[in-house]
Design a protein around this motif. Structure first.
Motif, mmCIF file in Angstrom:
data_model
loop_
_atom_site.group_PDB
_atom_site.id
_atom_site.type_symbol
_atom_site.label_atom_id
_atom_site.label_comp_id
_atom_site.label_asym_id
_atom_site.label_seq_id
_atom_site.Cartn_x
_atom_site.Cartn_y
_atom_site.Cartn_z
ATOM 1 N N HIS A 169 -4.374 8.085 -8.774
ATOM 2 C CA HIS A 169 -4.379 8.410 -7.260
ATOM 3 C C HIS A 169 -3.234 7.547 -6.352
ATOM 4 O O HIS A 169 -2.697 8.114 -5.613
ATOM 5 N N GLN A 170 -2.706 6.264 -6.827
ATOM 6 C CA GLN A 170 -1.890 5.654 -6.387
ATOM 7 C C GLN A 170 -0.538 6.164 -6.496
ATOM 8 O O GLN A 170 0.171 6.338 -5.517
ATOM 9 N N GLN A 215 4.044 11.118 -2.527
ATOM 10 C CA GLN A 215 4.127 11.992 -1.352
ATOM 11 C C GLN A 215 4.640 11.016 -0.276
ATOM 12 O O GLN A 215 5.116 11.801 0.830
ATOM 13 N N MET A 255 -0.236 9.129 -4.160
ATOM 14 C CA MET A 255 0.035 8.517 -2.592
ATOM 15 C C MET A 255 1.601 8.205 -2.476
ATOM 16 O O MET A 255 2.006 8.445 -1.557
#
Length: 231
Positions: free
Chosen positions: A74-75, A81, A78
């Protein structure tokens, strides 16, 4: 992102007459998590390596290890992006989708990864969250296939109850019934068809609803022709 951009760019050179293009590609945290998880989940030596990378003791349960890995992925999503490369990739992606909008060709994509990581979450008794499987390729100019009827809105139109191929076929049929449909009107009609106004909720699109969508396309064509006669 690069692969998806190249596919869209290549297809745009010869889009055909259907007015729709269906893609099977997804970019979701769940798919990338499974790439990193599949060997450690079955090969003891790979499990030891992953635990060391995550800084976890060897006694850590599979469920805890999977959750830690999901957090790292998930990190990474992030960070990508927000990075220069990620922003540039998104800009190129947006540009090619704007081209499809001007051509009147509607891209249809899966809104979620439905691969093997979902089965792993069930096995490990980890609750499945839609953000974990949702594709970051979703864009306001796309039509996405949803897992839940509640997903999406008037800006990000997602349809539950149909496969990517079925939704693409429906869009092509709508355009045969009404060749004057723009991409925006296609998305608006499908959003209306998945909105239950009486109950104030979204709904799946099933076989009985397909005729309603087609009738909406026909009615809109009549209105468009009538407007042209008055003008």
């Amino acid at each position: 992102m690069k692969d998806t951009h190249e596919r869209l760019t290549h297809f745009a050179k010869n889009p055909g007459r259907l007015g729709v293009v269906s893609l099977s590609t997804t970019l979701a945290e769940s798919a990338f998590t499974h790439i990193l998880w599949k060997e450690p989940s079955t090969i003891p030596a790979r499990r030891v390596t992953l635990l060391n990378i995550l800084g976890l003791p060897q006694s850590t349960s599979d469920a805890t290890m999977a959750r830690e890995l999901m957090g790292e992925v998930h990190q990474a999503f992030m960070d990508f992006q927000a990075s220069k490369l990620g922003i540039e990739a998104w800009q190129r992606y947006d540009e090619v989708l704007q081209r499809y909008e001007s051509m009147g060709v509607q891209p249809v994509v899966p809104g979620h990864d439905t691969g093997p990581m979902l089965a792993e979450l069930q096995r490990l008794n980890i609750p499945q969250e839609l953000d974990f499987t949702r594709s970051i390729l979703m864009h306001p100019l796309l039509l996405g296939v949803a897992l839940s009827p509640d997903e999406g809105d008037a800006e990000f139109v997602m349809v539950a109850g149909l496969s990517v191929a079925e939704l693409g076929t429906l869009v092509a049929h709508m355009r045969r019934l009404n060749p004057r449909l723009t991409n925006k009107l296609v998305r608006q009609l499908l959003y209306l068809a998945t909105s239950d106004k009486k109950r104030g909720v979204r709904k799946k699109l099933g076989d009985p609803d397909l005729k309603d969508v087609q009738e909406l396309a026909r009615q809109l064509l009549r209105l468009q022709v009538t407007h042209q006669l008055f003008v």
